[in-house]
Design a protein around this motif. Sequence first.
Motif, short mmCIF file in Angstrom:
data_model
loop_
_atom_site.label_atom_id
_atom_site.label_comp_id
_atom_site.label_asym_id
_atom_site.label_seq_id
_atom_site.Cartn_x
_atom_site.Cartn_y
_atom_site.Cartn_z
N LEU A 28 8.18 2.86 -7.82
CA LEU A 28 9.48 3.31 -7.88
C LEU A 28 10.05 2.69 -6.74
O LEU A 28 9.64 2.58 -5.63
CB LEU A 28 9.46 4.78 -7.85
N ASN A 29 11.43 2.18 -6.98
CA ASN A 29 12.40 1.76 -5.88
C ASN A 29 12.74 2.92 -4.82
O ASN A 29 14.05 2.95 -4.69
CB ASN A 29 13.25 1.21 -6.51
N LEU A 30 11.98 3.67 -4.12
CA LEU A 30 12.24 4.77 -3.41
C LEU A 30 11.62 4.26 -1.97
O LEU A 30 10.27 3.97 -1.97
CB LEU A 30 11.80 6.38 -3.81
N PRO A 31 12.24 4.62 -0.92
CA PRO A 31 11.60 4.29 0.49
C PRO A 31 10.41 4.82 1.04
O PRO A 31 9.65 3.91 1.40
CB PRO A 31 12.75 5.06 1.38
N LEU A 32 10.02 5.93 0.54
CA LEU A 32 8.61 6.40 1.03
C LEU A 32 7.45 5.98 0.25
O LEU A 32 6.23 6.54 0.54
CB LEU A 32 8.69 8.00 1.58
N LEU A 33 7.69 5.80 -1.03
CA LEU A 33 6.72 5.44 -2.12
C LEU A 33 6.09 4.23 -1.95
O LEU A 33 6.67 3.30 -2.04
CB LEU A 33 7.03 5.92 -3.45
N GLY A 34 4.91 4.12 -1.79
CA GLY A 34 4.22 2.54 -1.87
C GLY A 34 4.12 1.95 -3.31
O GLY A 34 4.36 2.56 -4.18
N LEU A 35 4.00 0.79 -3.25
CA LEU A 35 3.75 -0.02 -4.44
C LEU A 35 2.22 -0.06 -5.04
O LEU A 35 1.39 -0.36 -3.99
CB LEU A 35 4.25 -1.25 -4.50
N LYS A 36 1.84 0.06 -6.18
CA LYS A 36 0.59 0.02 -6.73
C LYS A 36 0.37 -1.36 -7.10
O LYS A 36 1.06 -2.24 -7.75
CB LYS A 36 0.50 0.66 -7.76
N GLU A 37 -0.80 -1.70 -6.44
CA GLU A 37 -1.27 -3.13 -6.93
C GLU A 37 -1.91 -3.16 -8.23
O GLU A 37 -2.74 -2.35 -8.52
CB GLU A 37 -2.16 -3.77 -6.05
N VAL A 38 -1.59 -4.12 -8.96
CA VAL A 38 -2.27 -4.38 -10.35
C VAL A 38 -2.83 -5.62 -10.23
O VAL A 38 -2.22 -6.70 -9.87
CB VAL A 38 -1.10 -4.26 -11.21
N SER A 39 -4.03 -5.75 -10.62
CA SER A 39 -5.01 -6.93 -10.86
C SER A 39 -5.30 -6.99 -12.49
O SER A 39 -5.06 -6.11 -13.25
CB SER A 39 -6.14 -6.89 -10.05
N VAL A 40 -6.06 -8.10 -12.88
CA VAL A 40 -6.36 -8.30 -14.11
C VAL A 40 -7.44 -7.04 -14.45
O VAL A 40 -7.16 -6.46 -15.33
CB VAL A 40 -6.87 -9.74 -14.38
N ILE A 41 -8.42 -6.79 -13.54
CA ILE A 41 -9.25 -5.89 -13.58
C ILE A 41 -8.81 -4.56 -13.75
O ILE A 41 -9.12 -3.66 -14.75
CB ILE A 41 -10.53 -5.97 -12.52
N SER A 42 -7.97 -4.18 -12.86
CA SER A 42 -7.39 -2.96 -12.85
C SER A 42 -6.24 -2.48 -14.02
O SER A 42 -6.42 -1.52 -14.65
CB SER A 42 -6.61 -2.61 -11.33
#
Length: 145
Positions: A28-42
């Motif tokens: 989400l494009n909100l200041p305090l929320l981090g971004l979740k990394e996505v890989s092929v495996i995940s």
Amino acid sequence: MAWLRYLNLSLIVLFPLAWVAPLLRAGLNLPLLGLKEVSVISGLAALVEEDLFLALIVFLFAIVAPAVKVVGMALIQFGRIGDRAKPVFGFLGRLAMADIFLMALYVVIIKGVAMTRVEVGWGLYLFTFCVLASLLVTLMERKRD
């Protein structure tokens, strides 16, 4: 053309690295929320829970096709199987390219949603490099004949 052998053999290491590397970071494009990394495996693990058929397709395009293609080309380059198998491995390389197209489409669609943010990770570039290098090996091997 020994460099082709080394390039192809390097893909045996680089493809698995690309499968676990972050393709993108989304959230989400909100200041305090981090971004979740996505890989092929995940991404594949998440797909298994949601849609097993789609997970199987991604598994075939992103993991099986490139791996079989690289190993097959190595077997041809080192004289373990005949040159007549080259078209089969070239076709497998093209299947892997479909995965990059789908990932690019995903990034464009997600960026269109107002509250989300997507950043391309270094793994997408590595995966793209691996697929393109694999296609180059096939094309150069074909020219050599």
